[in-house]
Design an enzyme around this catalytic site. Structure first.
Site, PDB file in Angstrom:
ATOM      1  N   VAL A 181       0.859  -1.188   0.000  1.00 47.84           N
ATOM      2  CA  VAL A 181       0.000   0.000   0.000  1.00 47.84           C
ATOM      3  C   VAL A 181       0.898   1.241   0.000  1.00 47.84           C
ATOM      4  CG1 VAL A 181      -1.801   1.258   1.224  1.00 47.84           C
ATOM      5  CG2 VAL A 181      -1.795  -1.244   1.269  1.00 47.84           C
ATOM      6  N   HIS A 240       3.083   3.520   6.319  1.00 44.38           N
ATOM      7  CA  HIS A 240       2.460   2.893   7.489  1.00 44.38           C
ATOM      8  C   HIS A 240       3.488   2.047   8.200  1.00 44.38           C
ATOM      9  CE1 HIS A 240       1.982   0.231   3.987  1.00 44.38           C
ATOM     10  NE2 HIS A 240       2.099  -0.795   4.817  1.00 44.38           N
TER      11      HIS A 240
END
Ligand code: AMP
Length: 122
Positions: free
Chosen positions: A100, A104
């Site tokens: 993604v 993160h």
């Protein structure tokens, strides 16, 4: 690499996709990973548009960076793994299999986590 506003975490931040929130403040959202790899598996993401750790380190404000690291520790406290131990991990780019393209970190805990990396393939 330019930021893709259609990535799944951008949709979560816009509330177009549901999430199980563990922690949220002005700068950060933390939520349960949809495919947990440990009893505790939480993703911590900045609300700003950063593709990767490198992008975040280069372009985020000091307030965003401070809030981010404090949020990781808060997630460990809130999920009960601060005492027993936890690992946080950021995949960055191709060789790390970053899926993604919104920065993160994964927070893992709740069991013995074993070696940091599997042995290299022969
Ligand atoms: P990475 O390989 O580091 O980019 O990790 C992406 C993580 O996002 C994986 O662990 C996925 O299980 C997780 N993921 C993908 N879609 C969702 C979603 N809708 N909600 C929560 N976690 C997700």
């Amino acid at each position: 690499m330019t930021y893709d506003r259609d990535n799944v975490f951008a949709k979560i931040l816009r509330r177009e996709i549901p999430n199980k929130t563990v922690y949220e403040d002005d700068y950060v959202l933390a939520f349960e990973d949809i495919a947990p790899q440990a009893p505790v598996h939480v993703l911590v993401i900045p609300k700003g548009e950063y593709v990767s750790l490198s992008d975040f380190a280069a372009h985020a404000s000091e307030a965003e960076i401070a809030a981010f690291f404090r949020a990781v520790a808060t997630v460990a406290e809130k999920t009960g793994v601060a005492e027993t131990g936890y690992r946080f991990l950021a995949n960055c780019g191709r060789d790390a299999n970053q899926e993604v393209p919104h920065f993160h970190v994964h927070v893992f805990g709740g069991r013995r986590l074993g070696r940091m990396l599997p042995p290299p393939r022969a």
